[in-house]
Scaffold this motif. Structure first.
Motif: not given
Length: 223
Positions: A39, A41-46, A65-66, A68-69, A72
């Motif tokens: 996992h 973190q990027t500028q566009r999210g996890r 992003a979505e 992943y959320e 996850r």
């Protein structure tokens, strides 16, 4: 169950016959054991990367992003997952990769799409139980996993006799990994089969942990 083995995943060749398309986005459905999960973190999210292995090959799967959320909580090593997403060629890694749209545990997919369990009785010389003892132990095992959608079929083959019987609706079960292990121990190797009535359809997936109880039965399909 309708998934494609990892070794069979492929993209169309380019128009000039040279290599794979860089961004195929070809929709695929595959499954395998999650060997590793990372996992970050990027500028566009996890996001997360995982490597799936189905014994025929390995492939890297990415969730952004979505997506992943949403999934996850399912992303853990040593978990068998079914993944629907876009297949493309990653020049940096030098191989195929899947960008996941949806993820489901294999055990959950089995619970939704398995039509019935076929139990073969009397064909294995290791089965030493008499009829009454066998019935009692089978009832005890099945009773622990009732209230599911999966039917149970008994297929008997013995000297000079044979037949097949579907147990009543009150014996529908949840075909969990633990149930399959217990039944195989009772019946012996090769005497238990999961029969799927239709292939997995990601369009029916709702969210992690949600089952499709409105699924209509259909004719069995080949495994």
């Amino acid at each position: 169950i309708g998934v494609t083995r990892i070794s069979a995943l492929s993209l169309d060749r380019g128009q000039n016959g040279g290599g794979y398309r860089k961004r195929g986005g070809q929709k695929v459905l595959t499954a395998g054991l999650a060997l590793s999960v990372s996992h970050r973190q990027t500028q566009r999210g996890r996001m997360a990367n995982l490597v799936l292995d189905d014994r025929s090959g390995r492939i890297e799967v990415t969730l952004f992003a979505e997506t992943y959320e949403t999934y996850r909580d399912l992303l853990a090593g040593d978990r068998v997952l079914v993944v629907a997403g876009g297949l493309s060629y990653d020049e940096f890694r030098g191989g195929l990769t899947v960008r996941a749209d949806q993820v489901m545990e294999f055990e959950q997919a089995r619970g939704i799409y398995a039509g019935f369990l076929r139990l073969r009785v009397g064909s294995d010389p290791k089965q030493r139980l008499d009829a009454e003892a066998f019935s009692d132990e089978l009832a005890q095992i099945l009773g622990t996993y009732r209230d599911g959608n999966c039917r149970v079929q008994l297929s008997y083959r013995g000297p000079g006799a044979g037949g097949t019987m579907i147990l009543g609706d009150e014996w529908r079960v949840q075909p969990t990994d633990e149930l399959l292990r217990r039944l195989e121990k009772l019946l012996g190797p090769g005497n238990l089969e999961v029969v799927y009535t239709r292939p997995v359809n990601p369009g029916e997936w709702r969210s992690p942990g949600a089952a499709n109880s409105d699924a209509k039965p259909a004719r069995p399909v080949a495994l």
